[in-house]
Scaffold this active site. Structure first.
Site, PDB file in Angstrom:
ATOM      1  N   PRO A 133       0.833  -1.214   0.000  1.00 23.53           N
ATOM      2  CA  PRO A 133       0.000   0.000   0.000  1.00 23.53           C
ATOM      3  C   PRO A 133       0.864   1.258   0.000  1.00 23.53           C
ATOM      4  O   PRO A 133       1.898   1.330   0.654  1.00 23.53           O
ATOM      5  CB  PRO A 133      -0.807  -0.125   1.305  1.00 23.53           C
ATOM      6  CG  PRO A 133      -0.769  -1.564   1.649  1.00 23.53           C
ATOM      7  CD  PRO A 133       0.537  -2.092   1.151  1.00 23.53           C
ATOM      8  N   GLY A 178       2.087   3.717  -5.032  1.00 21.36           N
ATOM      9  CA  GLY A 178       1.781   4.478  -6.230  1.00 21.36           C
ATOM     10  C   GLY A 178       1.112   3.703  -7.341  1.00 21.36           C
ATOM     11  O   GLY A 178       1.188   4.109  -8.501  1.00 21.36           O
ATOM     12  N   GLU A 195      15.256   3.234  27.951  1.00 25.69           N
ATOM     13  CA  GLU A 195      15.690   3.773  26.655  1.00 25.69           C
ATOM     14  C   GLU A 195      17.208   3.892  26.583  1.00 25.69           C
ATOM     15  O   GLU A 195      17.797   3.696  25.512  1.00 25.69           O
ATOM     16  CB  GLU A 195      15.032   5.134  26.419  1.00 25.69           C
ATOM     17  CG  GLU A 195      13.514   5.124  26.418  1.00 25.69           C
ATOM     18  CD  GLU A 195      12.943   4.135  25.421  1.00 25.69           C
ATOM     19  OE1 GLU A 195      13.606   3.866  24.391  1.00 25.69           O
ATOM     20  OE2 GLU A 195      11.849   3.601  25.666  1.00 25.69           O
TER      21      GLU A 195
END
Length: 667
Positions: A235, A238, A457
């Protein structure tokens, strides 16, 4: 020079003017009106039996008409009408219509009462009996239900046939094609210049257009014009845009329709629309027919046998197969279709002779993304520090639709900040928002939770910094974004088409760095690593049963078999071995992550504390704090850091993080 025709100031709209249904309505109203007039009763003359007896005693009544042995209509004598008690209350003139009426009750008792009063009165009251038939009631009881059923049926047929009240919404158009036709002199305002990053696909499609413009160039050598072209790709790459460009470039009629427009609840409608579409195409030949999302009608037959033998979708597909075989190559009709699910299409639809060419449209590479950025940046007012080359390097794996979204989001951000030009910082923010979601500035997080997020993190960042095959770090932050995302680390994946086992193991280790950091620092774990574990589990199972990267399971791949079969295509013993190998694989990388973090405990503490203070750290900040990466050397010509493709989330318990894109490395 042609004379101009005088314009009509009040043009007649479709459906205006005389309509034959008006005659039926007028006749029906006339029938109702005549019947009501015939059966009408005086509006002011309703009296009771006591008033009637008083009028008889005075001798004011001349005659009485009894209708259907139910109702009595009273006529007054001419001399009584002038009395004051009647003068202002009468509803009709004398002699023409009755002045009063009432219900008589039993007819025998009413006759006896009148006879009794006639014996005592000098002027006798004449009484007559009549039968009047109310013929409108039976007619309406038959006609009105029929009209209601007819109106409901016509309404449903109009909705099925296209809706609205225009000529195309008639009930007989239900089997007609819904395709939109672009004639030779019409255009979609999109050409091949507007399609960037699809050079190979454009060449194939441009050749198809050339087939129709110059057919003799190819048929002179004995070649045949292909019947069908199938555009296949993920998806947003183009496919539909390329078809619109074909419509804009081709000097031939162009039919466009969606695959779902063929599927209806009524039996035979889809096949009828297919026949009508190809009939119109043959009349307009040479032309192009484009079916978007053809998988809605072209799914493989026989997979839904439990629905019964009369499957409307299969009937529609059978008719499509027949029509594609029915018109010859000399007719000049070329069928184009697009889908992002070629694996579900019927094999008979994909064979040569129906779809002779299958054009794969993949996500653009570096050069393709640069060309796409040039197209979308053209209408924008940009600052000097924004270049398509820099943006293309920082968006690996992005499809054309995602690039368009980033450019539009950057323009909105710059307008929100009251800037006169879009600078690199706006694109930075736009990429953050597209990848990680909306920034939650007002989200309150407890200090102890914020510390856990910071070390989580920092664990991702430290392991990625010191592993050879990990993607280069771009940014690490503990600013909440999106739905349940409390922090993430962004990396810049390499532009590669194959991945070795060592790279997958390093990425798995980096993904487990957050959970390992929590275990080392706090000796406890949290729910924040849920998406990390989900990504690692999928990666490990892919290595074992898809990529053949496990010695015990061997060089086998069950991907295709798992897509086709309703149950797993391997035995219980093989499944047990797979589960054990996946568990061992994940556990070994988890231990590896803990070992590396214990070795770099000092750097982990420095990075986490700086995150608690600044909340956002870029690559330059990490280099300043813990030194340069031994494997990812900084390049002098490297563009300013933008958002990469790696998202690592800390999530509160019970919240789900949205599915990451294929081009994101989730850790």
């Amino acid at each position: 020079m042609d004379k101009k025709q005088p314009s009509n100031p009040n043009p007649k709209k479709p459906g205006e003017g005389f309509n034959v249904y008006w005659i039926y309505g007028i006749i029906l109203l006339a029938i109702i009106g005549v019947n009501l007039f015939y059966m009408a009763s005086p509006g002011k003359g309703n009296i009771n039996s006591i008033r009637f007896e008083d009028m008889m005693t005075r001798g004011d009544i001349e005659k009485i008409e009894v209708v259907n042995l139910k109702q009595a209509y009273v006529y007054l004598r001419p001399e009584a009408i002038n009395k004051d008690e009647y003068k202002d209350k009468l509803s009709a003139s004398p002699g023409t219509r009755p002045q009063y009426f009432f219900n008589i009750g039993p007819a025998e008792k009413f006759q006896e009462k009148v006879d009794k009063y006639n014996e005592a009165l000098p002027n006798k009251i004449s009484i007559s009996y009549e039968e009047k038939q109310n013929w409108l009631g039976p007619i309406l009881s038959f006609v009105v239900p029929f009209l209601i059923i007819l109106a409901i049926w016509m309404f449903l047929m109009r909705r099925v046939g296209g809706g609205g009240a225009g000529p195309g919404a008639q009930i007989f158009n239900i089997g007609k094609s819904k395709a939109t036709l672009f004639e030779k002199d019409e255009s979609t305002n999109i050409t091949f210049k507007d399609v960037a990053g699809l050079d190979e696909a454009k060449e194939e499609v441009m050749e198809v257009v050339d087939f129709l413009k110059n057919p003799k160039k190819y048929t002179a050598l004995g070649g045949k014009i292909p019947k069908g072209v199938l555009l296949v790709g993920p998806p947003g790459t183009g496919k539909t845009l390329l078809a619109k460009a074909v419509a804009g470039e081709a000097a031939v009629p162009f039919f466009t329709i969606s695959g779902s427009d063929f599927v209806e609840m009524f039996v035979g409608v889809g096949a009828s629309r297919v026949r009508d579409l190809f009939r119109q195409a043959r009349e307009k030949a040479p032309c192009i027919v484009f079916i978007d999302e053809i998988d809605a009608v072209g799914r493989a037959r026989g997979r839904n046998t439990f629905q019964g033998g009369n499957d409307e979708r299969e009937n529609t597909l059978n008719q499509l197969l027949v029509e594609m075989d029915g018109f010859g190559t000399e007719s000049g009709v070329i069928l184009m279709a697009a889908t992002n699910r070629p694996d579900v299409l019927d094999s008979a639809l994909l064979r040569p002779g129906r779809f002779d060419r299958q054009i794969g449209i993949d996500p653009p590479d570096l050069k393709g993304r640069e060309e796409i950025f040039k197209v979308h940046l053209k209408p924008l007012k940009l600052a000097e520090d924004v270049t398509p080359e820099a943006l293309a390097e920082m968006t690996p794996g992005f499809a054309g639709a995602e690039i368009a979204n980033v450019c539009n989001e950057a323009a909105l951000v710059a307008a929100r900040r009251d800037k006169k030009a879009i600078d690199l910082d706006d694109f930075n923010y736009a990429l953050d928002r597209v990848i990680g979601g909306l920034e939650k500035k007002n989200k309150l997080i407890a200090p102890e939770e914020k510390e856990i997020i910071a070390f989580h993190e920092a664990g991702h960042a430290i392991i990625g910094w010191y592993l050879k095959n990990a993607s280069p770090l771009v940014k690490v932050t503990i600013v909440p974004r999106g739905i349940g995302t409390l922090g993430y680390a962004q990396y810049l994946p390499k532009e590669e088409y194959i991945t070795r086992t060592e790279a997958l193991l390093d990425r798995m280790c980096m993904t487990l760095g957050g959970r390992a950091s929590e275990k080392i620092v706090f000796d406890k774990i949290s729910t924040g690593a849920q998406s990390d574990l989900d990504h690692v589990t999928k990666m490990a199972y892919s290595m074992v049963n898809i990529f053949g990267m496990n010695e015990k399971v061997g060089n086998v791949s069950y991907y295709g078999l798992m897509q086709e079969a309703f149950q797993r295509p391997y035995s219980e013993d093989t499944a047990r071995i797979m589960d054990l190998e996946v568990r061992n694989l994940i556990e070994s990388q988890y231990e590896r992550a803990q070992e590396l973090l214990r070795e770099k405990r000092k750097e982990l503490e420095i990075l986490a504390q700086e995150l608690l203070r600044k909340e956002v750290l870029h690559k330059s900040d990490v280099e300043r704090l813990i030194g340069p990466s031994p494997f990812h050397k900084d390049k002098s010509a490297e563009p300013p850091p933008l958002s990469g493709q790696h998202v690592s989330d800390e999530k509160p318990e019970g919240e789900k993080n949205p599915e990451s894109k294929e081009n994101q490395e989730v850790a």
